[in-house]
Write a protein that holds these residues in place. Structure first.
Motif: not given
Length: 383
Positions: A219-224, A235-242, A249-251, A320-324
């Protein structure tokens, strides 16, 4: 093949009376064997054991004990009482394990100095043994944020990764001896960052030899932040535009590639959200410019999101069905909220099962709403 051999040996043992060692510990675990590790954080008041669903947990990591002069010490005024109350939960769940988590974001400043010399490492190890005895614990969880990195502006060294391996090796040996004295097993776990820089500075392939589980803070992969961009923080999976490129999953894949067996990896889920304000309205606020700031509803803990945000006012839930992963968006408030909910947690549990991982961890217990998220974990594991 290994399983077939083990079954054959078991059959032979039945007829010959010869004992058979357990199946290799790298075998995939059944759903019933998956751990559910809850971090419990109660800095301001004694715990009410009636509010903790002990039957729905396998482990409690009590957060946090502090590190002072290389020694583990209580972190808060009510810790002695809280450890007793946590141990009382075993009357309702005899297999429940109670660990103390040392450090955390705020109290990781002393780890590098502690790990730097043989003398200071031994002081820490001796204190851990006495801390386990004193509080009748089932082990220690070390949350060093982060070896080789500053974290919250902490002192750090290039050789923190190597030194931490020596800490864990010595602590595991001390716990092995203490197990004989106490007549029960003792656990050693750590919490790890889910981001590549953490692994680059680590020696995690060596660390894992001495650990029961590695709890990935997924968690805290994206932070304000001011001038930042919205995104999924868990996210479970990362998006290409992220731009972060980060996800659970990447971790997991990066930890595994660094030498950690999959069955030792525990995926962390978030019982809290992250909030961006002043967000552009395109794409319902996802991947848009936004700032850090206090939203009108206050805390983004899940219990407050349920009470004040989800299905309330102008906020709409999106998926988001890509990131779940879900998010909440209010065009009127120009506010974007990333969080975990029962659907995203069920997706993560399915992933954990499919990958043969150790189980689920969450931060933190009192942020749940009527055990909705904890129940989602148990239901997905069919418990």
């Amino acid at each position: 093949m290994i399983k077939n051999i083990f079954l054959l040996l078991t059959c032979l043992a039945i007829f010959t009376g010869v004992s058979v060692a357990a199946a290799p510990d790298n075998e995939d675990k059944s759903q019933a064997d998956k751990v559910i590790i809850g971090y419990v954080f109660s800095p301001d008041k004694p715990l009410d054991p009636a509010t903790i669903a002990a039957e729905k947990l396998t482990h409690v990591n009590y957060a946090f004990s502090n590190l002072v002069d290389h020694k583990i010490v209580n972190g808060f005024e009510f810790d002695d009482q809280n450890y007793r109350r946590l141990n009382d939960l075993k009357k309702r769940n005899s297999s429940l394990k109670i660990l103390s988590s040392v450090g955390g974001w705020t109290w990781s400043g002393g780890f590098s100095d502690m790990a730097a010399t043989e003398e200071s490492r031994q002081i820490f190890i001796n204190s851990a043994v006495e801390f386990v005895r004193r509080h009748q614990l089932d082990g220690i969880d070390i949350d060093w944020e982060y070896p080789g990195l500053p974290g919250a502006g902490n002192k750090h060294r290039a050789d923190d990764g190597t030194n931490f391996a020596l800490v864990l090796k010595g602590l595991r040996a001390a716990f092995d001896s203490l197990e004989e004295e106490l007549g029960r097993p003792l656990m050693l776990t750590i919490a790890t960052g889910g981001f590549p820089d953490f692994l680059a500075k680590s020696d995690i392939g060596e660390w894992q030899k001495y650990l029961d589980y590695i709890n990935i803070m997924a968690y805290d992969f994206n932070f304000p932040r001011a001038g930042g961009t919205t995104g999924h923080h868990t996210a479970l999976y990362s998006r290409a535009e992220d731009d972060s490129g980060q996800s659970a999953d990447a971790a997991v894949r990066n930890h595994n590639a660094a030498g950690v067996p999959l069955h030792k990896l525990v995926v962390g889920v978030a019982f809290y959200g992250r909030t961006w304000v002043n967000v552009n309205s395109q794409e319902a606020g996802l991947n848009q410019p936004g700032d850090a700031g206090e939203p009108s509803f206050g805390s983004a803990r899940y219990n407050n999101l349920v009470a004040s945000v989800i299905g309330k006012g102008t906020y709409q839930r999106h998926w988001d069905d890509i990131a779940k992963a879900p998010w909440l968006w209010s065009a009127q408030e120009k506010t974007f909220v990333s969080y975990d909910d029962p659907e995203s947690i069920a997706a993560k549990v399915k992933y954990i099962q499919e990958r043969g991982l150790g189980g689920v961890m969450f931060w933190q217990y009192t942020s749940d709403h009527n055990n909705q998220l904890l129940d989602a974990i148990n239901n997905a594991l069919e418990r």
